[in-house]
Scaffold this active site. Structure first.
Site, PDB file in Angstrom:
ATOM      1  N   GLU A 107     -10.168   5.449   2.601  1.00 40.08           N
ATOM      2  CA  GLU A 107     -10.907   4.321   3.164  1.00 40.08           C
ATOM      3  C   GLU A 107      -9.886   3.257   3.530  1.00 40.08           C
ATOM      4  OE1 GLU A 107     -10.127   4.512   0.049  1.00 40.08           O
ATOM      5  OE2 GLU A 107      -9.426   2.479  -0.349  1.00 40.08           O
TER       6      GLU A 107
ATOM      7  N   LYS B 102       0.828  -1.209   0.000  1.00 48.63           N
ATOM      8  CA  LYS B 102       0.000   0.000   0.000  1.00 48.63           C
ATOM      9  C   LYS B 102       0.865   1.262   0.000  1.00 48.63           C
ATOM     10  CE  LYS B 102      -3.967  -2.232   0.252  1.00 48.63           C
ATOM     11  NZ  LYS B 102      -4.942  -2.216  -0.826  1.00 48.63           N
TER      12      LYS B 102
ATOM     13  N   SER C 264       2.218  -9.618  -0.516  1.00 49.75           N
ATOM     14  CA  SER C 264       1.795  -8.210  -0.538  1.00 49.75           C
ATOM     15  C   SER C 264       1.972  -7.506   0.807  1.00 49.75           C
ATOM     16  CB  SER C 264       0.331  -8.115  -0.980  1.00 49.75           C
ATOM     17  OG  SER C 264      -0.475  -8.942  -0.161  1.00 49.75           O
TER      18      SER C 264
HETATM   19  C1  PLP Z   1      -1.461  -6.936   2.745  1.00 49.08           C
HETATM   20  C2  PLP Z   1      -2.578  -6.735   1.791  1.00 49.08           C
HETATM   21  N1  PLP Z   1      -2.582  -7.433   0.627  1.00 49.08           N
HETATM   22  C3  PLP Z   1      -3.579  -7.315  -0.273  1.00 49.08           C
HETATM   23  C4  PLP Z   1      -4.648  -6.466  -0.037  1.00 49.08           C
HETATM   24  C5  PLP Z   1      -5.739  -6.394  -1.055  1.00 49.08           C
HETATM   25  O1  PLP Z   1      -5.731  -5.207  -1.793  1.00 49.08           O
HETATM   26  P1  PLP Z   1      -5.340  -5.169  -3.319  1.00 49.08           P
HETATM   27  O2  PLP Z   1      -6.145  -6.218  -4.015  1.00 49.08           O
HETATM   28  O3  PLP Z   1      -5.686  -3.789  -3.735  1.00 49.08           O
HETATM   29  O4  PLP Z   1      -3.881  -5.443  -3.429  1.00 49.08           O
HETATM   30  C6  PLP Z   1      -4.691  -5.704   1.147  1.00 49.08           C
HETATM   31  C7  PLP Z   1      -5.802  -4.766   1.415  1.00 49.08           C
HETATM   32  O5  PLP Z   1      -5.970  -4.217   2.446  1.00 49.08           O
HETATM   33  C8  PLP Z   1      -3.616  -5.840   2.080  1.00 49.08           C
HETATM   34  O6  PLP Z   1      -3.599  -5.152   3.225  1.00 49.08           O
END
Ligand code: PLP
Length: 408
Positions: free
Chosen positions: A108, A86, A376
């Protein structure tokens, strides 16, 4: 192909008339910075000196041996400052907001990672900051609420609707309509009206650019498959974007929750549960009933239970470029345990969806193949959910004692 925010039939900008000038201003500013090399330089400078880019690419040696198939690599977005991908997006949008002369940011958040990243960026850049978060998410991600507030943000629990991410987005838009002049809305994923899907993917594309270079340098070949979890779609688009023109299979993994044949999941693309509609300012697949009312969703991962999905991903699904799968809560907890034990990596519950799907398929590939998984984010924020899922007796005892300390 791409026409002012349209990806095939998906995307667009269905906004209230009152926001037209604000969106025009944002589109203009974004178009200007895309062709301004000094902006990208400034962006790279901040994400490498303040966040931790480039993030590492880790060879998961023990998992590779365990599954006995493809060589498994992990892109470590958990190593970003604030613990998730993020940060890439908020730093980019923060710089843009500065160039636009804004003094306040709103956002948000679902899992809280985007909220913490935005509050951090606001502290660093000197913006006032308000974060909208569904009341249900406030309860399950309390440590992130704590940090957002310490960072100086006002966190507003949203009590409307099902009190999760989609409701927080509605409230953030409501705020923006009343405070357009000085406020920028830092949308956290590749959804919403144009230019957000393109802009968020643009700032996240740094993940794929780095990963592609790193894997070529290490292995001198491209991965056979790349896996990423899909909430709104920003980390998936971030890593996939560098491989779209390569002979690489791209796999987006959604939340199957308690099963795709139950009402408790958040799968919009991997199953036929989603249908095309217009909501929250854009056209995509939503989980909705026949009257267009948004359905309740569920995932053990707070960041994956959004009812919509990026229009860019919806388009890639239609054209068959990205395969979508879904992992259940219990598959995800198993994958998380295995990754912790075998590699000492603690993926976020969201990221563990990508691991779970990769693990289902790893043994089917040959030993010469490479699998790339996008981690992620880091799982520290999920300690309450995970301790509960594993019925950890020591943790329960600790919480009980803390409760006693506070006279609960
Ligand atoms: C660690 C993490 N991975 C993935 C996501 C999913 O979001 P996105 O599909 O936009 O990557 C989030 C959303 O809060 C997250 O905190």
């Amino acid at each position: 192909m791409i026409n002012r925010g349209y990806y095939g039939e998906f995307g667009g900008g269905f906004i209230p008339e009152i926001l037209t000038t604000t969106f025009d201003e944002l589109v203009d500013a974004f178009e200007r910075v895309k062709t301004d090399p000094s902006f990208w330089q400034e962006y790279m400078h901040i994400i490498s000196t303040y966040s931790c880019r480039p993030t590492s690419l880790t060879f998961a040696e023990n998992l590779t041996r365990y599954f006995g198939g493809a060589r498994i690599y992990v892109k470590r977005e958990d190593l970003n400052h604030t613990g998730a991908h993020k940060a890439n997006n908020v730093m980019g949008q923060g710089l843009l907001a500065k160039r636009m002369g804004k003094t306040r940011v709103i956002a948000e958040t679902g899992a809280g990672q985007h909220g913490v990243a935005t509050a951090t960026m606001a502290a660093r850049f000197g913006f006032r900051c308000t974060i909208y978060m569904g009341e249900v998410d406030v309860e399950r991600q309390r440590p992130n609420v704590f940090w957002m507030e310490r960072l100086g943000a006002e966190v507003i629990p949203v009590v409307d609707g099902t009190r999760i991410l989609k409701d927080a987005i509605n409230e953030a838009f409501r705020d923006w309509v009343s405070n357009m002049d000085g406020t920028h809305y830092v949308l956290g994923t590749a959804c919403g009206p144009h230019p957000f899907p393109e802009m968020v993917s643009y700032f996240q594309s740094v993940i794929g650019k780095e990963a592609r270079e790193q894997i070529l340098e290490r292995e001198n070949k491209l991965p056979a498959r790349v896996y990423a979890c899909v909430g709104g779609g920003s980390n998936a688009l971030g890593i996939f974007s560098a491989f779209l023109d390569d002979p690489v299979e791209l796999v987006g993994v959604e939340a199957a929750g308690e099963g795709l044949d139950t009402e408790r999941h958040a799968s919009r693309l991997a199953s036929d549960n989603g249908s095309v509609g217009v909501a929250q300012g854009y056209k995509t697949y939503f989980l909705q009933d026949r009257d267009g009312q948004m359905k309740e969703t569920h995932s053990v991962a707070a960041g994956l239970d959004y009812v919509g999905v990026s229009p860019i991903l919806a388009w890639h699904r239609e054209r068959g470029r990205i395969r979508f799968e879904a992992a259940t809560d219990s598959e995800v907890l198993d994958a998380m345990s295995l990754t912790i034990r075998k590699e000492g990596l603690i993926p976020a519950l969201e990221s563990a969806h990508a691991f779970a799907q990769a693990f289902k398929e790893a043994a089917d590939l040959s030993v010469g193949d490479i699998i790339l998984i996008n981690q992620s984010g880091r799982g520290d924020k999920d300690i309450f959910t995970i301790a509960e899922a594993f019925a950890d007796p020591g943790w329960k005892d600790f919480i009980r004692k803390k409760g006693n300390d506070y006279g609960a």
